[in-house]
Design an enzyme around this catalytic site. Sequence first.
Site, PDB file in Angstrom:
ATOM      1  N   GLU A   1     -24.158 -31.086  67.321  1.00 36.12           N
ATOM      2  CA  GLU A   1     -23.700 -32.497  67.310  1.00 36.12           C
ATOM      3  C   GLU A   1     -22.198 -32.702  67.444  1.00 36.12           C
ATOM      4  O   GLU A   1     -21.705 -33.805  67.193  1.00 36.12           O
ATOM      5  CB  GLU A   1     -24.234 -33.232  66.054  1.00 36.12           C
ATOM      6  CG  GLU A   1     -25.746 -33.287  66.022  1.00 36.12           C
ATOM      7  CD  GLU A   1     -26.335 -34.122  64.896  1.00 36.12           C
ATOM      8  OE1 GLU A   1     -27.524 -34.470  64.978  1.00 36.12           O
ATOM      9  OE2 GLU A   1     -25.622 -34.408  63.912  1.00 36.12           O
TER      10      GLU A   1
ATOM     11  N   GLU B   1     -34.181 -33.005  67.751  1.00 33.90           N
ATOM     12  CA  GLU B   1     -34.152 -33.429  66.340  1.00 33.90           C
ATOM     13  C   GLU B   1     -34.707 -34.841  66.244  1.00 33.90           C
ATOM     14  O   GLU B   1     -34.340 -35.705  67.044  1.00 33.90           O
ATOM     15  CB  GLU B   1     -32.726 -33.463  65.774  1.00 33.90           C
ATOM     16  CG  GLU B   1     -32.160 -32.149  65.310  1.00 33.90           C
ATOM     17  CD  GLU B   1     -30.872 -32.339  64.501  1.00 33.90           C
ATOM     18  OE1 GLU B   1     -30.699 -33.401  63.857  1.00 33.90           O
ATOM     19  OE2 GLU B   1     -30.031 -31.427  64.528  1.00 33.90           O
TER      20      GLU B   1
END
Length: 879
Positions: free
Chosen positions: A457, A554
């Site tokens: 991320e 995710e």
Amino acid sequence: MRLRLLLLLALCGAGPTAAARSLSLRGSWRIRSGNGSLELPGRVPGCVHSALFQRGLIQDPYYRFNDLKYRWISLDNWTYSKKFQIPFNISKWQKVNLIFEGVDTVAKILLNSVPIGKTDNMFKRYSFDITTVVRNVNSLELRFQSPVLYAAQRSKAHTSYWVPPDCPPPVQKGQCHVNFIRKEQSSFSWDWGPSFPTQGIWKDVRIEAYNICHLNFFTFSPIYDNHTQGWNLEIESSFDVVSPKPISGQVIVAIPKLQTQQTYSIELQPGERIVELFVKINKNATVETWWPHGHGNQTGYNMTVLFKLDGGLSIEKSAKVYFRTVELIEESIEGSQGLSFYFKINGLPIFLKGSNWIPADSFQDRVNSDLLRLLLQSAVDANMNTLRVWGGGIYEQDEFYRLCDELGIMVWQDFMFACALYPTDQGFLDSVRTEVAHQIRRLKSHPSIIIWGGNNENEAALMMNWFNIHTSELHTYINDYVVLYVKNIRQIVLARDKTRPFIISSPTNGAESIEEGWLSANPYDKNFGDVHFYDYSNDCWNWKIFPKARFVSEYGYQSWPSFSTLEKVSSENDWSYNSEFSLHRQHHAGGNNEMLLQIGFHFKLPKNTDPLQTFKDTIYLTQVMQAQCVKIETEFYRRSRSEIVDGKGHTMGALYWQLNDIWQAPSWASLEYGGKWKMLHYFARHFFAPLLPVGFEDQDAFFIYGVSDLHSDCKATLTVRVHTWNSLEPLCSSETERFVMEAGKAVLLYKEQVPALLGRCGNCTRQSCVVSFYLSTDNQLVSPTNHHFLSSLNETVGLQKAHITANISQQGDTFVFDLETSAVAPFVWLDVGSIPGRFSDNGFLMTEKTRTILFYPWKPTSKSELEQSFHVTSLTDTY
């Protein structure tokens, strides 16, 4: 990969002596606090927290509020020491090394009071030359610095510009500046885990003494040659040659099952030397490839590599070799902008089904091979084929990857950088370069690892401006990002491992991110790469909120673990949803309320007069909500694999967040701390099934798609049944004609307007009926039975309180639960408390009077023990 270093014999000087000796320094050490007021024995591998707990000096660190109570442990500077004798004559060895496979994390090392080196990276292997310092009797000391204080110092010293974030959100009760220390990033806290910044020797430590030359490491890569259509093997060995003159010899590589044996001549010059061998596998041998779980076998071959060198020196290594190819396909798709993002294994496109892996404990010495096998077997038992080893944890231990090889679990392996920006000073970069080179060397021979990922991320953090960086300063951070992940990590990966793809971040736009200068303006673009998706405020039963993306690596919803799991770390006054303990354990801001909000969309909140029962009912409902939410979302991704709608689709991966838990707390996990299956994990076994019918509604029409992960077409029939909530007999049932389910496709099988379906079934409304459906071949079920709710469960008409009984009997190692119900029962939950094991199914909709469920114990138990612990809950029990 398990390698055995066999006994080495050499003729050296006048008489024969062993060419190398190894002395393990595992076992008992002494540990003392910074001011010396506390001294105790401790085990290596291990850490200070574990040593204190084993000596009874602290309670279980996970008990109640002990993560706060024991903060002093990680703020102190501890010392590990050991006195030891060398059981061989040290003067007869040309070189003696002290090797640490893992030190956690910042330490000065002294041997016999002489400083021999420093450590500052948990993920590196350290080797120190102690030839001139070592004696027959020795004292070794590791003086640790508090990782919290070290990280703060490093951050403070970085004066040129800010490297965010400083600290985790207050709800995590964590420590600051974890991005300045090469240590498990989540050890300073995360939104699912506590802050326990450990200190200790967390991996193996040993002394190695040798003459002439020594094999430092050995690694290999199987490579398929498209041109010759044959397999080759690249073997890399690193030697330390301490002989003053060159050493000649032969290397014999043998893989008997593949009728392959090759001999090479080598000459080693003094110093550190790399030997690279290229082995051609016999073209007449049939190489069986390694396949992911559900797609074939995990065939491996035993290989031996024998080095026969001057002076009678023999070194032999043995290893398991697996053959498989992996490609990440990013190419244009008809009717859609952007690029595909999917994996081919051995030339076959495979939909990645699975979850994300986090460290299984804050204290790695508690993670043994039994626990790893339990957790990884549970992933396979839920029809998963992939786990992403997330970049805020650790590069897992060798046993983890060996088990993944054996079980057919594909691994998406992140490098350990997560949700932060990182410094790029020379010292930091040098440390990272060594770390990355070591981990590639250690892990690249595992077929299970199919991709390297640079970070978690961090592209999104930078480009979506999580840290509120001023636009005028953004270029500094973009430059740092490219320096760290592209010019360093990527460069090392491409040079050292040509057998698998590398992506810089997750989520990323893949080839598009590269095109845009390594960072995309919108890393969450559904037309490229992978996405992460979380939405806690919108109704999860509405599939239209989910992204029709290429790959979803995710996504998820929280739930609470079972009462039996929480009970071990709490006391009676903690047992309510709004207790101090319940708030303390929740590390995601607003998490407890978000769960209640999601429950409230479709279920009644519990209103029992007994507060303990209300707590247990709320826990149950969070698990029902989580299972149902992740089911609807995953089924949406699976049915999107073969279609493009409004330019979006061709989804080829669904990895929910997260598989496992680090402690007993609310989280996104489907496996509780210790391995107990939540309702979500039982649902995953169904929604990841190789053949699956998926039902959903759009504008008052009911659709059923058939999803196949099989390699070949199969003939099947779809049965659709309508049940009323107030009867155990189905109201009506219909079957389709036999059709062909295409291999590796998701296709529409059935469509009917809901009013027509209800009208066809007589006296039925959305509130009074529920639909179930399944695939069969020759009257044999070939898919799970799926169901679709036509209304919220808090609006049902005719649902009665179910009285469910179980008759338990034993059959070999398995226990049989014969269930009987008085009424239709949604979300039937069988629980045997803390007895380790799992059921064949759980959390199911019971529409028939009887059903047989099996219980597979993980440890020996008895019928009477199960009868005492057994408890069954269904939805109406919470009313």
